[in-house]
Scaffold this active site. Structure first.
Site, PDB file in Angstrom:
ATOM      1  N   ARG A  54      -2.580 -18.084  -9.018  1.00 39.63           N
ATOM      2  CA  ARG A  54      -1.616 -18.624  -9.353  1.00 39.63           C
ATOM      3  C   ARG A  54      -2.061 -19.757 -10.496  1.00 39.63           C
ATOM      4  O   ARG A  54      -1.125 -19.957 -11.332  1.00 39.63           O
ATOM      5  CB  ARG A  54      -1.016 -19.518  -8.269  1.00 39.63           C
ATOM      6  CG  ARG A  54       0.094 -20.365  -8.676  1.00 39.63           C
ATOM      7  CD  ARG A  54       1.206 -20.782  -7.321  1.00 39.63           C
ATOM      8  NE  ARG A  54       0.828 -20.954  -6.101  1.00 39.63           N
ATOM      9  CZ  ARG A  54      -0.291 -22.121  -5.814  1.00 39.63           C
ATOM     10  NH1 ARG A  54      -0.595 -23.035  -6.653  1.00 39.63           N
ATOM     11  NH2 ARG A  54      -0.705 -22.080  -4.536  1.00 39.63           N
ATOM     12  N   TYR A 106      23.200 -19.369 -22.626  1.00 34.21           N
ATOM     13  CA  TYR A 106      23.017 -18.143 -21.645  1.00 34.21           C
ATOM     14  C   TYR A 106      23.438 -18.525 -20.493  1.00 34.21           C
ATOM     15  O   TYR A 106      23.022 -19.578 -20.043  1.00 34.21           O
ATOM     16  CB  TYR A 106      21.453 -17.928 -21.726  1.00 34.21           C
ATOM     17  CG  TYR A 106      21.132 -16.617 -20.809  1.00 34.21           C
ATOM     18  CD1 TYR A 106      21.388 -15.260 -20.974  1.00 34.21           C
ATOM     19  CD2 TYR A 106      20.302 -16.985 -19.604  1.00 34.21           C
ATOM     20  CE1 TYR A 106      21.188 -14.158 -20.243  1.00 34.21           C
ATOM     21  CE2 TYR A 106      20.220 -16.016 -18.602  1.00 34.21           C
ATOM     22  CZ  TYR A 106      20.459 -14.695 -19.023  1.00 34.21           C
ATOM     23  OH  TYR A 106      20.408 -13.531 -17.875  1.00 34.21           O
ATOM     24  N   ASP A 178      15.769 -22.027 -26.790  1.00 33.08           N
ATOM     25  CA  ASP A 178      15.392 -20.609 -26.304  1.00 33.08           C
ATOM     26  C   ASP A 178      15.445 -19.716 -27.684  1.00 33.08           C
ATOM     27  O   ASP A 178      16.499 -19.649 -28.176  1.00 33.08           O
ATOM     28  CB  ASP A 178      16.686 -20.416 -25.469  1.00 33.08           C
ATOM     29  CG  ASP A 178      16.548 -18.998 -24.779  1.00 33.08           C
ATOM     30  OD1 ASP A 178      15.728 -18.191 -25.371  1.00 33.08           O
ATOM     31  OD2 ASP A 178      17.163 -19.088 -23.728  1.00 33.08           O
ATOM     32  N   LYS A 203      13.000  -9.337 -23.057  1.00 35.18           N
ATOM     33  CA  LYS A 203      14.008  -9.005 -24.039  1.00 35.18           C
ATOM     34  C   LYS A 203      12.948  -8.356 -25.228  1.00 35.18           C
ATOM     35  O   LYS A 203      12.164  -7.517 -25.008  1.00 35.18           O
ATOM     36  CB  LYS A 203      14.827  -9.915 -24.553  1.00 35.18           C
ATOM     37  CG  LYS A 203      15.531 -10.710 -23.556  1.00 35.18           C
ATOM     38  CD  LYS A 203      16.723  -9.866 -22.708  1.00 35.18           C
ATOM     39  CE  LYS A 203      17.009 -10.408 -21.164  1.00 35.18           C
ATOM     40  NZ  LYS A 203      17.711 -11.940 -21.372  1.00 35.18           N
TER      41      LYS A 203
END
Ligand SMILES: *Cc1c(COP(=O)(O)O)cnc(C)c1O
Length: 389
Positions: A54, A106, A178, A203
Protein backbone atom coordinates in the site's frame (compact mmCIF):
# COMPACT_ATOMS: atom_id res chain seq x y z
CA UNK A 1 21.66 1.11 -15.06
CA UNK A 2 19.35 4.05 -15.25
CA UNK A 3 19.62 6.34 -18.25
CA UNK A 4 20.21 10.07 -18.00
CA UNK A 5 17.05 11.52 -19.51
CA UNK A 6 17.66 15.11 -18.39
CA UNK A 7 17.65 16.49 -21.92
CA UNK A 8 15.61 13.75 -23.57
CA UNK A 9 12.55 14.57 -25.63
CA UNK A 10 8.98 13.73 -24.70
CA UNK A 11 8.70 10.47 -26.66
CA UNK A 12 12.03 9.21 -25.34
CA UNK A 13 10.79 9.84 -21.82
CA UNK A 14 7.48 8.12 -22.66
CA UNK A 15 9.42 4.94 -23.41
CA UNK A 16 12.16 5.08 -20.77
CA UNK A 17 11.42 7.41 -17.83
CA UNK A 18 11.23 5.54 -14.54
CA UNK A 19 12.36 2.31 -16.16
CA UNK A 20 15.66 0.60 -16.72
CA UNK A 21 16.51 -3.05 -17.38
CA UNK A 22 16.01 -5.12 -14.23
CA UNK A 23 19.39 -5.35 -12.45
CA UNK A 24 19.02 -9.01 -11.46
CA UNK A 25 17.85 -10.47 -14.79
CA UNK A 26 18.22 -7.77 -17.44
CA UNK A 27 14.46 -7.92 -18.12
CA UNK A 28 13.74 -5.00 -20.43
CA UNK A 29 10.11 -4.60 -19.35
CA UNK A 30 9.49 -3.53 -15.78
CA UNK A 31 8.41 -6.66 -13.89
CA UNK A 32 4.96 -6.85 -12.31
CA UNK A 33 5.81 -7.11 -8.62
CA UNK A 34 2.78 -9.06 -7.47
CA UNK A 35 3.69 -8.93 -3.82
CA UNK A 36 1.99 -7.32 -0.85
CA UNK A 37 4.94 -7.48 1.52
CA UNK A 38 8.76 -7.56 1.57
CA UNK A 39 11.15 -9.70 3.65
CA UNK A 40 13.15 -7.80 6.28
CA UNK A 41 16.63 -9.09 7.20
CA UNK A 42 16.16 -7.67 10.72
CA UNK A 43 13.10 -5.98 12.32
CA UNK A 44 12.57 -2.56 10.77
CA UNK A 45 15.42 -3.06 8.29
CA UNK A 46 14.41 -3.12 4.61
CA UNK A 47 16.25 -4.23 1.49
CA UNK A 48 15.10 -1.20 -0.45
CA UNK A 49 12.39 1.39 -0.12
CA UNK A 50 9.71 -1.24 0.32
CA UNK A 51 7.96 -2.65 3.36
CA UNK A 52 4.29 -3.04 2.33
CA UNK A 53 2.66 -2.52 -1.09
CA UNK A 54 0.00 0.00 0.00
CA UNK A 55 2.92 2.30 0.83
CA UNK A 56 5.01 1.45 -2.22
CA UNK A 57 5.48 -1.21 -4.88
CA UNK A 58 8.32 -1.26 -7.45
CA UNK A 59 5.98 -1.44 -10.49
CA UNK A 60 4.06 1.54 -9.11
CA UNK A 61 7.29 3.44 -8.37
CA UNK A 62 8.34 3.05 -12.03
CA UNK A 63 4.93 4.27 -13.23
CA UNK A 64 4.92 7.24 -10.82
CA UNK A 65 8.39 8.29 -11.99
CA UNK A 66 7.33 7.90 -15.62
CA UNK A 67 4.26 10.13 -15.23
CA UNK A 68 6.19 12.74 -13.23
CA UNK A 69 8.70 12.96 -16.07
CA UNK A 70 5.96 13.32 -18.72
CA UNK A 71 4.42 16.21 -16.76
CA UNK A 72 7.88 17.79 -16.19
CA UNK A 73 7.17 17.38 -12.49
CA UNK A 74 9.40 16.43 -9.57
CA UNK A 75 6.90 14.02 -8.04
CA UNK A 76 4.16 11.63 -9.17
CA UNK A 77 1.60 9.60 -7.24
CA UNK A 78 -0.67 6.88 -8.63
CA UNK A 79 -4.20 6.11 -7.45
CA UNK A 80 -6.82 3.48 -8.19
CA UNK A 81 -9.03 5.94 -10.14
CA UNK A 82 -9.25 9.55 -11.22
CA UNK A 83 -11.76 10.34 -8.49
CA UNK A 84 -9.42 8.75 -5.93
CA UNK A 85 -6.61 11.05 -7.07
CA UNK A 86 -8.76 14.16 -6.87
CA UNK A 87 -10.19 13.07 -3.51
CA UNK A 88 -6.63 12.84 -2.17
CA UNK A 89 -6.22 16.55 -2.96
CA UNK A 90 -9.48 17.39 -1.14
CA UNK A 91 -8.21 15.41 1.88
CA UNK A 92 -5.61 18.16 2.36
CA UNK A 93 -8.46 20.47 3.45
CA UNK A 94 -10.19 20.88 6.80
CA UNK A 95 -13.73 21.51 7.88
CA UNK A 96 -14.58 25.18 7.28
CA UNK A 97 -12.46 25.45 4.14
CA UNK A 98 -14.02 26.55 0.85
CA UNK A 99 -13.25 25.50 -2.72
CA UNK A 100 -13.93 27.29 -6.02
CA UNK A 101 -14.65 24.95 -8.96
CA UNK A 102 -15.05 25.76 -12.63
CA UNK A 103 -18.74 25.64 -13.58
CA UNK A 104 -18.63 22.66 -15.96
CA UNK A 105 -16.31 20.54 -13.83
CA UNK A 106 -16.42 16.75 -14.37
CA UNK A 107 -19.63 15.31 -12.86
CA UNK A 108 -17.77 12.93 -10.56
CA UNK A 109 -15.70 15.80 -9.21
CA UNK A 110 -18.82 17.82 -8.47
CA UNK A 111 -20.42 14.74 -6.85
CA UNK A 112 -17.53 14.06 -4.49
CA UNK A 113 -17.54 17.71 -3.38
CA UNK A 114 -21.32 17.93 -2.95
CA UNK A 115 -22.18 14.46 -1.66
CA UNK A 116 -19.09 13.53 0.37
CA UNK A 117 -17.04 16.55 1.44
CA UNK A 118 -19.86 19.06 1.86
CA UNK A 119 -21.23 17.07 4.78
CA UNK A 120 -17.75 17.14 6.34
CA UNK A 121 -17.84 20.95 6.27
CA UNK A 122 -15.77 21.54 3.13
CA UNK A 123 -17.98 23.73 0.95
CA UNK A 124 -17.62 24.58 -2.72
CA UNK A 125 -19.02 26.98 -5.26
CA UNK A 126 -18.83 27.00 -9.05
CA UNK A 127 -17.96 29.82 -11.41
CA UNK A 128 -17.32 30.33 -15.11
CA UNK A 129 -13.52 30.63 -15.06
CA UNK A 130 -13.32 32.16 -18.51
CA UNK A 131 -14.66 35.21 -16.60
CA UNK A 132 -11.74 36.34 -14.41
CA UNK A 133 -13.73 39.02 -12.54
CA UNK A 134 -16.36 36.46 -11.60
CA UNK A 135 -13.60 34.07 -10.46
CA UNK A 136 -12.04 36.80 -8.34
CA UNK A 137 -15.47 37.54 -6.83
CA UNK A 138 -16.03 33.85 -6.00
CA UNK A 139 -12.95 33.76 -3.75
CA UNK A 140 -13.67 34.11 -0.02
CA UNK A 141 -11.33 34.39 2.94
CA UNK A 142 -12.01 30.67 3.51
CA UNK A 143 -11.06 29.59 -0.03
CA UNK A 144 -8.08 27.21 0.17
CA UNK A 145 -8.35 25.43 -3.17
CA UNK A 146 -9.27 26.36 -6.73
CA UNK A 147 -10.08 23.46 -9.03
CA UNK A 148 -10.29 23.71 -12.80
CA UNK A 149 -10.35 21.61 -15.95
CA UNK A 150 -9.32 22.80 -19.38
CA UNK A 151 -10.52 22.03 -22.02
CA UNK A 152 -13.83 21.54 -20.21
CA UNK A 153 -16.32 18.74 -20.73
CA UNK A 154 -18.24 18.67 -23.08
CA UNK A 155 -18.32 22.30 -24.25
CA UNK A 156 -14.51 22.47 -24.57
CA UNK A 157 -14.09 25.90 -23.03
CA UNK A 158 -10.45 26.89 -22.55
CA UNK A 159 -9.51 28.38 -19.17
CA UNK A 160 -6.41 30.55 -18.78
CA UNK A 161 -4.36 28.57 -16.24
CA UNK A 162 -1.84 31.38 -15.63
CA UNK A 163 -4.56 33.90 -14.82
CA UNK A 164 -6.46 31.58 -12.49
CA UNK A 165 -3.16 30.63 -10.75
CA UNK A 166 -2.55 34.33 -10.14
CA UNK A 167 -6.02 34.78 -8.63
CA UNK A 168 -5.74 31.61 -6.49
CA UNK A 169 -2.31 32.51 -5.14
CA UNK A 170 -3.31 36.11 -4.36
CA UNK A 171 -5.86 34.53 -2.00
CA UNK A 172 -3.44 31.96 -0.53
CA UNK A 173 -5.29 29.12 -2.20
CA UNK A 174 -3.76 26.19 -4.08
CA UNK A 175 -4.56 25.70 -7.75
CA UNK A 176 -5.32 22.14 -8.87
CA UNK A 177 -5.78 21.43 -12.58
CA UNK A 178 -7.50 18.32 -13.90
CA UNK A 179 -5.42 17.76 -17.03
CA UNK A 180 -7.31 14.68 -18.26
CA UNK A 181 -8.70 16.19 -21.49
CA UNK A 182 -5.39 17.68 -22.61
CA UNK A 183 -3.14 14.80 -21.45
CA UNK A 184 0.53 15.36 -20.55
CA UNK A 185 1.23 15.66 -24.29
CA UNK A 186 -0.63 18.95 -24.74
CA UNK A 187 -0.47 20.82 -21.46
CA UNK A 188 1.83 21.14 -18.44
CA UNK A 189 -0.20 23.10 -15.88
CA UNK A 190 2.61 23.13 -13.28
CA UNK A 191 4.68 25.30 -15.62
CA UNK A 192 1.71 27.70 -15.86
CA UNK A 193 1.41 28.10 -12.08
CA UNK A 194 -0.70 25.15 -10.93
CA UNK A 195 0.36 23.53 -7.64
CA UNK A 196 -0.97 20.07 -8.36
CA UNK A 197 -2.20 18.30 -11.49
CA UNK A 198 -4.69 15.44 -11.52
CA UNK A 199 -5.43 12.95 -14.30
CA UNK A 200 -7.91 10.22 -14.81
CA UNK A 201 -5.39 7.80 -16.33
CA UNK A 202 -8.42 5.79 -17.45
CA UNK A 203 -8.48 8.18 -20.43
CA UNK A 204 -5.47 9.25 -22.58
CA UNK A 205 -2.74 7.95 -20.27
CA UNK A 206 -4.22 4.43 -20.29
CA UNK A 207 -5.55 4.93 -23.80
CA UNK A 208 -6.90 1.43 -24.45
CA UNK A 209 -10.18 1.33 -22.48
CA UNK A 210 -8.84 -1.43 -20.22
CA UNK A 211 -7.73 0.22 -16.95
CA UNK A 212 -9.25 2.61 -14.41
CA UNK A 213 -6.67 4.80 -12.68
CA UNK A 214 -5.64 8.25 -11.52
CA UNK A 215 -2.45 10.21 -10.95
CA UNK A 216 -1.29 13.39 -9.26
CA UNK A 217 1.90 15.30 -9.98
CA UNK A 218 3.46 18.20 -8.06
CA UNK A 219 6.77 20.04 -7.82
CA UNK A 220 6.59 21.23 -4.24
CA UNK A 221 8.14 18.53 -2.05
CA UNK A 222 6.21 19.50 1.07
CA UNK A 223 2.90 19.32 -0.81
CA UNK A 224 3.94 15.98 -2.34
CA UNK A 225 4.83 14.60 1.10
CA UNK A 226 1.36 15.51 2.39
CA UNK A 227 -0.30 13.92 -0.65
CA UNK A 228 1.82 10.82 -0.31
CA UNK A 229 0.74 10.59 3.31
CA UNK A 230 -2.92 10.73 2.17
CA UNK A 231 -2.26 8.11 -0.53
CA UNK A 232 -0.97 5.66 2.06
CA UNK A 233 -3.35 6.62 4.86
CA UNK A 234 -6.55 6.49 2.78
CA UNK A 235 -5.17 3.69 0.62
CA UNK A 236 -6.78 4.11 -2.81
CA UNK A 237 -3.74 2.69 -4.58
CA UNK A 238 -3.58 0.84 -7.92
CA UNK A 239 -2.39 -2.74 -8.08
CA UNK A 240 0.89 -3.68 -9.77
CA UNK A 241 -0.86 -5.14 -12.83
CA UNK A 242 -2.66 -1.84 -13.48
CA UNK A 243 0.64 0.03 -13.10
CA UNK A 244 2.25 -2.34 -15.60
CA UNK A 245 -0.55 -1.76 -18.13
CA UNK A 246 -0.31 2.00 -17.66
CA UNK A 247 3.50 1.92 -18.12
CA UNK A 248 2.97 0.01 -21.34
CA UNK A 249 0.41 2.64 -22.40
CA UNK A 250 2.56 5.70 -21.77
CA UNK A 251 5.21 4.36 -24.17
CA UNK A 252 2.90 5.32 -27.06
CA UNK A 253 1.22 8.32 -25.41
CA UNK A 254 2.92 10.92 -27.61
CA UNK A 255 2.30 8.96 -30.82
CA UNK A 256 -1.33 8.29 -29.99
CA UNK A 257 -2.30 11.78 -28.91
CA UNK A 258 -0.62 13.52 -31.85
CA UNK A 259 -2.38 11.22 -34.28
CA UNK A 260 -5.70 11.68 -32.48
CA UNK A 261 -5.33 15.50 -32.50
CA UNK A 262 -4.56 15.48 -36.22
CA UNK A 263 -7.67 13.42 -36.99
CA UNK A 264 -9.87 15.50 -34.67
CA UNK A 265 -8.76 18.69 -36.47
CA UNK A 266 -9.51 17.11 -39.86
CA UNK A 267 -12.96 15.96 -38.71
CA UNK A 268 -13.76 19.36 -37.15
CA UNK A 269 -12.97 21.33 -40.29
CA UNK A 270 -14.62 18.73 -42.55
CA UNK A 271 -17.97 18.99 -40.74
CA UNK A 272 -17.97 22.67 -39.75
CA UNK A 273 -20.87 24.29 -41.63
CA UNK A 274 -22.59 20.93 -42.40
CA UNK A 275 -26.31 21.46 -43.15
CA UNK A 276 -27.49 19.19 -40.32
CA UNK A 277 -25.24 20.76 -37.70
CA UNK A 278 -25.85 23.87 -35.68
CA UNK A 279 -22.14 23.98 -34.87
CA UNK A 280 -18.91 22.11 -34.41
CA UNK A 281 -17.07 22.87 -31.17
CA UNK A 282 -13.29 22.32 -31.37
CA UNK A 283 -10.60 24.59 -29.86
CA UNK A 284 -8.59 24.34 -33.09
CA UNK A 285 -11.32 26.03 -35.15
CA UNK A 286 -11.10 29.81 -35.59
CA UNK A 287 -14.80 29.96 -34.66
CA UNK A 288 -14.01 28.68 -31.14
CA UNK A 289 -14.36 31.59 -28.66
CA UNK A 290 -11.02 30.84 -26.96
CA UNK A 291 -9.10 29.74 -30.06
CA UNK A 292 -6.33 32.30 -29.44
CA UNK A 293 -5.85 31.24 -25.84
CA UNK A 294 -5.83 27.56 -26.84
CA UNK A 295 -3.09 28.30 -29.40
CA UNK A 296 -0.97 29.95 -26.70
CA UNK A 297 -1.61 27.47 -23.92
CA UNK A 298 -1.52 24.14 -25.80
CA UNK A 299 0.80 22.85 -28.55
CA UNK A 300 -2.19 20.92 -29.99
CA UNK A 301 -5.94 21.31 -29.68
CA UNK A 302 -6.84 17.89 -28.33
CA UNK A 303 -8.84 15.00 -29.72
CA UNK A 304 -12.21 15.76 -28.15
CA UNK A 305 -14.81 17.57 -30.19
CA UNK A 306 -18.51 18.23 -29.89
CA UNK A 307 -21.09 18.60 -32.63
CA UNK A 308 -24.51 20.12 -32.08
CA UNK A 309 -27.27 18.61 -34.25
CA UNK A 310 -30.01 20.92 -35.50
CA UNK A 311 -32.82 18.49 -34.69
CA UNK A 312 -32.12 18.30 -30.92
CA UNK A 313 -32.64 15.06 -29.00
CA UNK A 314 -34.40 13.13 -31.80
CA UNK A 315 -31.69 13.92 -34.31
CA UNK A 316 -28.96 13.09 -31.80
CA UNK A 317 -30.61 9.76 -31.01
CA UNK A 318 -30.87 8.81 -34.68
CA UNK A 319 -27.25 9.85 -35.24
CA UNK A 320 -26.06 7.71 -32.33
CA UNK A 321 -28.08 4.69 -33.43
CA UNK A 322 -26.41 4.86 -36.83
CA UNK A 323 -22.72 5.24 -36.03
CA UNK A 324 -20.78 2.01 -36.48
CA UNK A 325 -17.09 2.75 -36.14
CA UNK A 326 -17.63 5.21 -33.28
CA UNK A 327 -18.79 3.19 -30.27
CA UNK A 328 -21.64 4.66 -28.25
CA UNK A 329 -20.14 4.61 -24.75
CA UNK A 330 -19.05 6.82 -21.88
CA UNK A 331 -15.35 7.57 -21.31
CA UNK A 332 -12.81 8.93 -23.77
CA UNK A 333 -9.17 9.09 -24.75
CA UNK A 334 -8.69 5.57 -26.09
CA UNK A 335 -7.36 4.26 -29.38
CA UNK A 336 -10.97 3.43 -30.33
CA UNK A 337 -13.30 6.29 -31.28
CA UNK A 338 -16.17 6.80 -28.86
CA UNK A 339 -19.27 8.94 -29.02
CA UNK A 340 -21.84 9.91 -26.40
CA UNK A 341 -24.82 12.12 -25.66
CA UNK A 342 -24.06 14.21 -22.53
CA UNK A 343 -27.72 15.22 -21.90
CA UNK A 344 -28.71 11.55 -21.44
CA UNK A 345 -25.40 9.95 -20.46
CA UNK A 346 -22.45 11.69 -18.76
CA UNK A 347 -24.36 14.83 -17.74
CA UNK A 348 -27.80 13.36 -17.03
CA UNK A 349 -27.50 14.23 -13.33
CA UNK A 350 -26.99 17.92 -14.15
CA UNK A 351 -30.47 19.54 -14.00
CA UNK A 352 -31.85 20.51 -17.45
CA UNK A 353 -31.86 24.22 -16.59
CA UNK A 354 -28.23 24.07 -15.51
CA UNK A 355 -27.29 22.15 -18.67
CA UNK A 356 -28.91 24.83 -20.78
CA UNK A 357 -26.92 27.51 -18.95
CA UNK A 358 -23.68 25.59 -19.59
CA UNK A 359 -24.49 25.19 -23.28
CA UNK A 360 -25.05 21.42 -23.06
CA UNK A 361 -28.06 21.25 -25.37
CA UNK A 362 -29.97 18.03 -26.10
CA UNK A 363 -28.47 17.88 -29.58
CA UNK A 364 -24.87 18.12 -28.38
CA UNK A 365 -22.93 14.96 -29.18
CA UNK A 366 -19.41 14.49 -27.79
CA UNK A 367 -16.82 12.61 -29.85
CA UNK A 368 -13.56 11.12 -28.63
CA UNK A 369 -11.43 10.62 -31.73
CA UNK A 370 -9.37 7.42 -31.79
CA UNK A 371 -6.47 6.30 -33.98
CA UNK A 372 -8.47 4.65 -36.78
CA UNK A 373 -8.01 6.05 -40.31
CA UNK A 374 -9.56 9.48 -40.48
CA UNK A 375 -11.28 8.68 -43.81
CA UNK A 376 -13.17 5.87 -42.06
CA UNK A 377 -14.04 8.11 -39.13
CA UNK A 378 -15.39 10.78 -41.48
CA UNK A 379 -17.37 8.23 -43.50
CA UNK A 380 -18.95 6.90 -40.31
CA UNK A 381 -20.02 10.36 -39.12
CA UNK A 382 -21.33 11.18 -42.61
CA UNK A 383 -23.38 7.95 -42.78
CA UNK A 384 -24.94 8.66 -39.39
CA UNK A 385 -25.72 12.27 -40.37
CA UNK A 386 -27.35 11.01 -43.60
CA UNK A 387 -29.67 8.87 -41.45
CA UNK A 388 -30.92 11.97 -39.61
CA UNK A 389 -34.18 13.10 -41.24
C1 LIG B 1 -13.09 10.39 -16.15
C2 LIG B 1 -12.70 11.68 -15.53
C3 LIG B 1 -12.45 11.79 -14.16
C4 LIG B 1 -12.66 10.63 -13.19
O1 LIG B 1 -11.77 9.61 -13.41
P1 LIG B 1 -12.08 8.06 -13.11
O2 LIG B 1 -10.84 7.40 -13.58
O3 LIG B 1 -13.30 7.69 -13.88
O4 LIG B 1 -12.30 7.94 -11.64
C5 LIG B 1 -12.06 13.01 -13.66
N1 LIG B 1 -11.92 14.08 -14.47
C6 LIG B 1 -12.15 14.02 -15.79
C7 LIG B 1 -11.98 15.24 -16.61
C8 LIG B 1 -12.55 12.82 -16.37
O5 LIG B 1 -12.81 12.78 -17.68
Amino acid sequence: MSRDLTNAGFNTRCVHAGQSPDPSTGAVSTPVYLTSTYAQPSPGVFKGDYDYSRSANPTRTAYEANIASLEDAKHGLAFSSGVASLSAVIHLLSSGDHVVLCDDVYGGTYRVFKMIFDQLGITSSRVDMTDHDATEAAMTDKTRLVWLETPTNPTLKIINIKEIARIAHAHNALLAVDNTFASPVLQHPLALGADVVSHSSTKYIGGHADVVGGVLVANDTELYTRLRFVQNAVGAVPGPMDCFLLLRSTKTLGLRVHRQCESAATIASHFEGHAKLEKVIYPGLKSHPQHELASEQMPGFGAMLSIVLKGGLDAARTFLENVELFTLAESLGGVESLVELPAIMTHATVPAEERAKLGISDGLVRLSVGIEDVADQIADIQRALDAVG
